[in-house]
Motif scaffolding. Structure first.
Motif, mmCIF file in Angstrom:
data_model
loop_
_atom_site.group_PDB
_atom_site.id
_atom_site.type_symbol
_atom_site.label_atom_id
_atom_site.label_comp_id
_atom_site.label_asym_id
_atom_site.label_seq_id
_atom_site.Cartn_x
_atom_site.Cartn_y
_atom_site.Cartn_z
ATOM 1 N N GLY A 91 19.075 -9.205 98.385
ATOM 2 C CA GLY A 91 18.885 -7.829 97.776
ATOM 3 C C GLY A 91 17.539 -7.632 97.580
ATOM 4 N N THR A 92 16.552 -8.687 97.268
ATOM 5 C CA THR A 92 15.288 -8.580 97.279
ATOM 6 C C THR A 92 14.640 -8.134 98.550
ATOM 7 N N ARG A 93 15.013 -8.773 99.697
ATOM 8 C CA ARG A 93 14.454 -8.473 101.070
ATOM 9 C C ARG A 93 14.841 -7.275 101.479
ATOM 10 N N ALA A 94 16.048 -6.896 101.089
ATOM 11 C CA ALA A 94 16.395 -5.118 101.338
ATOM 12 C C ALA A 94 15.463 -4.218 100.804
ATOM 13 N N ARG A 95 15.225 -4.467 99.620
ATOM 14 C CA ARG A 95 14.301 -3.559 98.733
ATOM 15 C C ARG A 95 12.903 -3.492 99.366
ATOM 16 N N VAL A 96 12.410 -4.808 99.960
ATOM 17 C CA VAL A 96 10.872 -4.679 100.170
ATOM 18 C C VAL A 96 10.709 -4.927 101.762
ATOM 19 N N SER A 97 11.700 -4.809 102.464
ATOM 20 C CA SER A 97 11.357 -4.961 103.927
ATOM 21 C C SER A 97 10.256 -3.994 104.118
ATOM 22 N N PRO A 116 6.913 -7.616 94.884
ATOM 23 C CA PRO A 116 8.006 -7.326 94.590
ATOM 24 C C PRO A 116 8.815 -8.974 94.824
#
Length: 227
Positions: A91-97, A116
Protein backbone atom coordinates in the motif's frame (compact mmCIF):
# COMPACT_ATOMS: atom_id res chain seq x y z
CA UNK A 1 -19.69 -18.34 21.19
CA UNK A 2 -17.49 -17.57 18.19
CA UNK A 3 -19.10 -18.11 14.78
CA UNK A 4 -16.71 -19.15 11.97
CA UNK A 5 -16.89 -16.93 8.91
CA UNK A 6 -17.98 -19.90 6.80
CA UNK A 7 -21.09 -20.21 8.98
CA UNK A 8 -22.11 -16.58 8.56
CA UNK A 9 -24.84 -15.66 6.06
CA UNK A 10 -23.30 -15.07 2.64
CA UNK A 11 -24.11 -11.37 2.78
CA UNK A 12 -22.00 -11.00 5.93
CA UNK A 13 -18.87 -12.81 4.75
CA UNK A 14 -15.98 -10.42 3.94
CA UNK A 15 -14.90 -12.14 0.72
CA UNK A 16 -18.39 -12.23 -0.72
CA UNK A 17 -19.01 -8.62 0.36
CA UNK A 18 -15.80 -7.53 -1.38
CA UNK A 19 -16.82 -9.15 -4.68
CA UNK A 20 -20.36 -7.86 -4.45
CA UNK A 21 -19.85 -4.35 -3.07
CA UNK A 22 -16.16 -3.58 -3.64
CA UNK A 23 -13.27 -3.34 -1.19
CA UNK A 24 -14.24 0.19 -0.14
CA UNK A 25 -17.41 -1.19 1.49
CA UNK A 26 -15.48 -3.40 3.92
CA UNK A 27 -14.50 -2.33 7.41
CA UNK A 28 -10.90 -2.40 8.59
CA UNK A 29 -11.63 -5.61 10.50
CA UNK A 30 -13.10 -7.28 7.43
CA UNK A 31 -10.14 -6.35 5.23
CA UNK A 32 -7.70 -7.57 7.86
CA UNK A 33 -9.70 -10.79 8.30
CA UNK A 34 -9.24 -11.51 4.59
CA UNK A 35 -5.48 -11.23 5.07
CA UNK A 36 -5.52 -13.48 8.12
CA UNK A 37 -7.60 -16.12 6.34
CA UNK A 38 -8.58 -17.89 9.53
CA UNK A 39 -8.57 -17.27 13.23
CA UNK A 40 -7.78 -19.74 15.97
CA UNK A 41 -9.72 -22.10 18.20
CA UNK A 42 -12.54 -20.14 19.78
CA UNK A 43 -11.87 -16.97 17.76
CA UNK A 44 -12.84 -16.32 14.14
CA UNK A 45 -10.68 -14.36 11.70
CA UNK A 46 -13.04 -11.40 12.10
CA UNK A 47 -12.69 -11.46 15.88
CA UNK A 48 -8.92 -11.87 15.68
CA UNK A 49 -8.74 -8.94 13.26
CA UNK A 50 -10.84 -6.74 15.57
CA UNK A 51 -8.66 -7.68 18.53
CA UNK A 52 -5.45 -6.88 16.63
CA UNK A 53 -6.75 -3.47 15.62
CA UNK A 54 -7.84 -2.71 19.16
CA UNK A 55 -4.48 -3.79 20.60
CA UNK A 56 -2.55 -1.53 18.22
CA UNK A 57 -4.88 1.45 18.29
CA UNK A 58 -6.23 1.01 14.77
CA UNK A 59 -4.79 0.70 11.28
CA UNK A 60 -2.07 3.33 11.77
CA UNK A 61 -0.72 1.57 14.85
CA UNK A 62 -0.91 -1.84 13.23
CA UNK A 63 0.99 -0.57 10.18
CA UNK A 64 3.91 0.38 12.44
CA UNK A 65 4.04 -2.99 14.23
CA UNK A 66 7.21 -5.05 13.91
CA UNK A 67 7.00 -8.53 12.30
CA UNK A 68 8.32 -10.27 15.39
CA UNK A 69 5.83 -8.36 17.54
CA UNK A 70 2.89 -9.57 15.43
CA UNK A 71 4.17 -13.13 15.09
CA UNK A 72 4.22 -13.59 18.87
CA UNK A 73 0.50 -12.88 19.09
CA UNK A 74 -1.61 -16.02 19.58
CA UNK A 75 -3.45 -16.84 16.36
CA UNK A 76 -1.09 -14.86 14.13
CA UNK A 77 2.34 -16.48 13.84
CA UNK A 78 5.11 -15.77 11.28
CA UNK A 79 3.09 -16.44 8.10
CA UNK A 80 0.19 -14.14 8.95
CA UNK A 81 2.53 -11.51 10.40
CA UNK A 82 4.48 -11.49 7.13
CA UNK A 83 1.26 -11.15 5.12
CA UNK A 84 0.16 -8.14 7.19
CA UNK A 85 3.53 -6.40 6.90
CA UNK A 86 3.66 -7.11 3.16
CA UNK A 87 0.16 -5.70 2.63
CA UNK A 88 1.03 -2.43 4.36
CA UNK A 89 4.27 -2.16 2.39
CA UNK A 90 2.48 -2.71 -0.93
CA UNK A 91 0.00 0.00 0.00
CA UNK A 92 2.83 2.39 0.82
CA UNK A 93 4.61 1.67 -2.44
CA UNK A 94 1.41 2.17 -4.42
CA UNK A 95 0.98 5.62 -2.87
CA UNK A 96 4.55 6.78 -3.39
CA UNK A 97 5.57 5.13 -6.65
CA UNK A 98 7.54 7.87 -8.43
CA UNK A 99 6.56 9.43 -11.71
CA UNK A 100 8.48 7.84 -14.60
CA UNK A 101 10.51 11.04 -14.98
CA UNK A 102 10.64 12.07 -11.31
CA UNK A 103 13.94 13.88 -10.97
CA UNK A 104 16.07 14.65 -7.92
CA UNK A 105 17.25 18.20 -8.54
CA UNK A 106 17.60 19.26 -4.91
CA UNK A 107 17.40 17.95 -1.39
CA UNK A 108 13.68 18.75 -1.19
CA UNK A 109 13.07 16.36 -4.10
CA UNK A 110 14.92 13.63 -2.21
CA UNK A 111 12.72 14.24 0.82
CA UNK A 112 9.51 14.25 -1.23
CA UNK A 113 10.38 10.86 -2.72
CA UNK A 114 11.60 9.25 0.49
CA UNK A 115 9.66 10.60 3.48
CA UNK A 116 6.40 8.65 2.90
CA UNK A 117 8.40 5.42 3.07
CA UNK A 118 9.36 6.19 6.67
CA UNK A 119 5.79 6.69 7.91
CA UNK A 120 5.33 4.96 11.24
CA UNK A 121 8.97 3.82 11.51
CA UNK A 122 10.03 3.34 15.11
CA UNK A 123 13.64 2.39 14.38
CA UNK A 124 16.25 3.94 12.12
CA UNK A 125 16.22 2.79 8.51
CA UNK A 126 18.54 3.63 5.66
CA UNK A 127 17.07 4.15 2.20
CA UNK A 128 18.94 4.36 -1.10
CA UNK A 129 17.38 6.29 -3.99
CA UNK A 130 18.85 4.95 -7.22
CA UNK A 131 18.92 7.37 -10.18
CA UNK A 132 19.96 7.33 -13.81
CA UNK A 133 22.54 9.66 -15.36
CA UNK A 134 20.01 12.53 -15.47
CA UNK A 135 19.05 12.11 -11.79
CA UNK A 136 15.72 10.49 -12.67
CA UNK A 137 14.62 8.22 -9.83
CA UNK A 138 14.68 4.56 -10.85
CA UNK A 139 14.31 2.63 -7.60
CA UNK A 140 14.14 3.02 -3.81
CA UNK A 141 15.70 0.29 -1.68
CA UNK A 142 16.06 -0.06 2.10
CA UNK A 143 19.52 -1.43 2.86
CA UNK A 144 19.79 -1.24 6.66
CA UNK A 145 17.71 -1.12 9.79
CA UNK A 146 18.80 -0.80 13.39
CA UNK A 147 17.89 0.11 16.92
CA UNK A 148 16.70 3.64 17.53
CA UNK A 149 19.43 6.11 16.52
CA UNK A 150 21.91 3.27 15.88
CA UNK A 151 21.62 2.33 12.20
CA UNK A 152 24.96 1.65 10.55
CA UNK A 153 25.89 2.94 7.09
CA UNK A 154 27.02 -0.03 4.98
CA UNK A 155 28.96 1.79 2.26
CA UNK A 156 29.69 -1.33 0.21
CA UNK A 157 26.07 -2.50 0.28
CA UNK A 158 24.86 0.95 -0.78
CA UNK A 159 27.18 1.06 -3.77
CA UNK A 160 26.35 -2.53 -4.72
CA UNK A 161 22.64 -1.68 -4.58
CA UNK A 162 23.08 1.24 -6.97
CA UNK A 163 25.16 -0.81 -9.39
CA UNK A 164 22.81 -3.80 -9.17
CA UNK A 165 19.92 -1.61 -10.31
CA UNK A 166 21.96 -0.01 -13.13
CA UNK A 167 22.13 3.33 -11.36
CA UNK A 168 24.48 6.14 -12.26
CA UNK A 169 23.72 8.44 -9.33
CA UNK A 170 22.16 8.04 -5.91
CA UNK A 171 21.04 9.72 -2.71
CA UNK A 172 20.59 8.22 0.74
CA UNK A 173 18.04 9.03 3.42
CA UNK A 174 17.74 7.82 6.99
CA UNK A 175 15.37 8.73 9.77
CA UNK A 176 15.79 9.85 13.36
CA UNK A 177 12.87 8.42 15.40
CA UNK A 178 13.91 10.76 18.22
CA UNK A 179 12.26 13.61 16.30
CA UNK A 180 15.47 15.63 15.92
CA UNK A 181 16.76 15.64 12.31
CA UNK A 182 20.11 17.21 13.19
CA UNK A 183 22.89 15.11 11.59
CA UNK A 184 25.26 13.54 14.09
CA UNK A 185 29.03 13.46 13.75
CA UNK A 186 28.73 9.87 12.51
CA UNK A 187 26.10 10.94 9.94
CA UNK A 188 28.46 13.53 8.47
CA UNK A 189 31.41 11.14 8.57
CA UNK A 190 29.35 8.54 6.70
CA UNK A 191 28.48 11.18 4.11
CA UNK A 192 32.15 11.83 3.45
CA UNK A 193 32.85 8.11 3.16
CA UNK A 194 29.99 7.66 0.69
CA UNK A 195 31.05 10.62 -1.43
CA UNK A 196 34.65 9.40 -1.65
CA UNK A 197 33.70 5.76 -2.27
CA UNK A 198 31.19 6.65 -5.00
CA UNK A 199 33.85 8.46 -6.97
CA UNK A 200 36.08 5.39 -6.99
CA UNK A 201 33.38 3.33 -8.76
CA UNK A 202 32.18 6.06 -11.13
CA UNK A 203 28.92 6.92 -9.37
CA UNK A 204 27.59 10.38 -8.50
CA UNK A 205 26.63 10.89 -4.89
CA UNK A 206 23.73 13.37 -4.75
CA UNK A 207 22.85 13.89 -1.11
CA UNK A 208 22.42 12.37 2.34
CA UNK A 209 19.28 13.59 4.10
CA UNK A 210 18.09 12.96 7.64
CA UNK A 211 14.31 13.02 8.17
CA UNK A 212 12.37 13.22 11.43
CA UNK A 213 8.64 13.46 10.87
CA UNK A 214 7.98 16.62 8.87
CA UNK A 215 11.46 18.03 9.53
CA UNK A 216 14.60 17.22 7.62
CA UNK A 217 18.23 18.30 7.28
CA UNK A 218 20.89 17.50 4.68
CA UNK A 219 23.99 15.88 6.16
CA UNK A 220 25.95 16.73 3.02
CA UNK A 221 28.18 19.83 2.98
CA UNK A 222 27.70 22.10 -0.02
CA UNK A 223 27.96 21.61 -2.94
CA UNK A 224 25.38 18.82 -3.09
CA UNK A 225 23.19 17.73 -6.01
CA UNK A 226 24.61 18.86 -9.32
CA UNK A 227 28.16 19.39 -8.01
Amino acid sequence: MSVPIANLPIGQRPRERLFTLGSHALSDSELLALLLGQGRRGESALELAADLLAEHGGIAGLSAARPEELSRRAGVGPAKAAAIIAAFQLGTRARVSPEPRFRLDEAADVVAAARPLFAGARVERLLVLVCDAQNHLRRTVFVAEGAIDQVAVPVREILNTVLRHDGRAFAVVHNHPSGDPSPSFDDRRATTLLRDASRTVGLRFLDHVVVAGERWVSATPLPRIGE
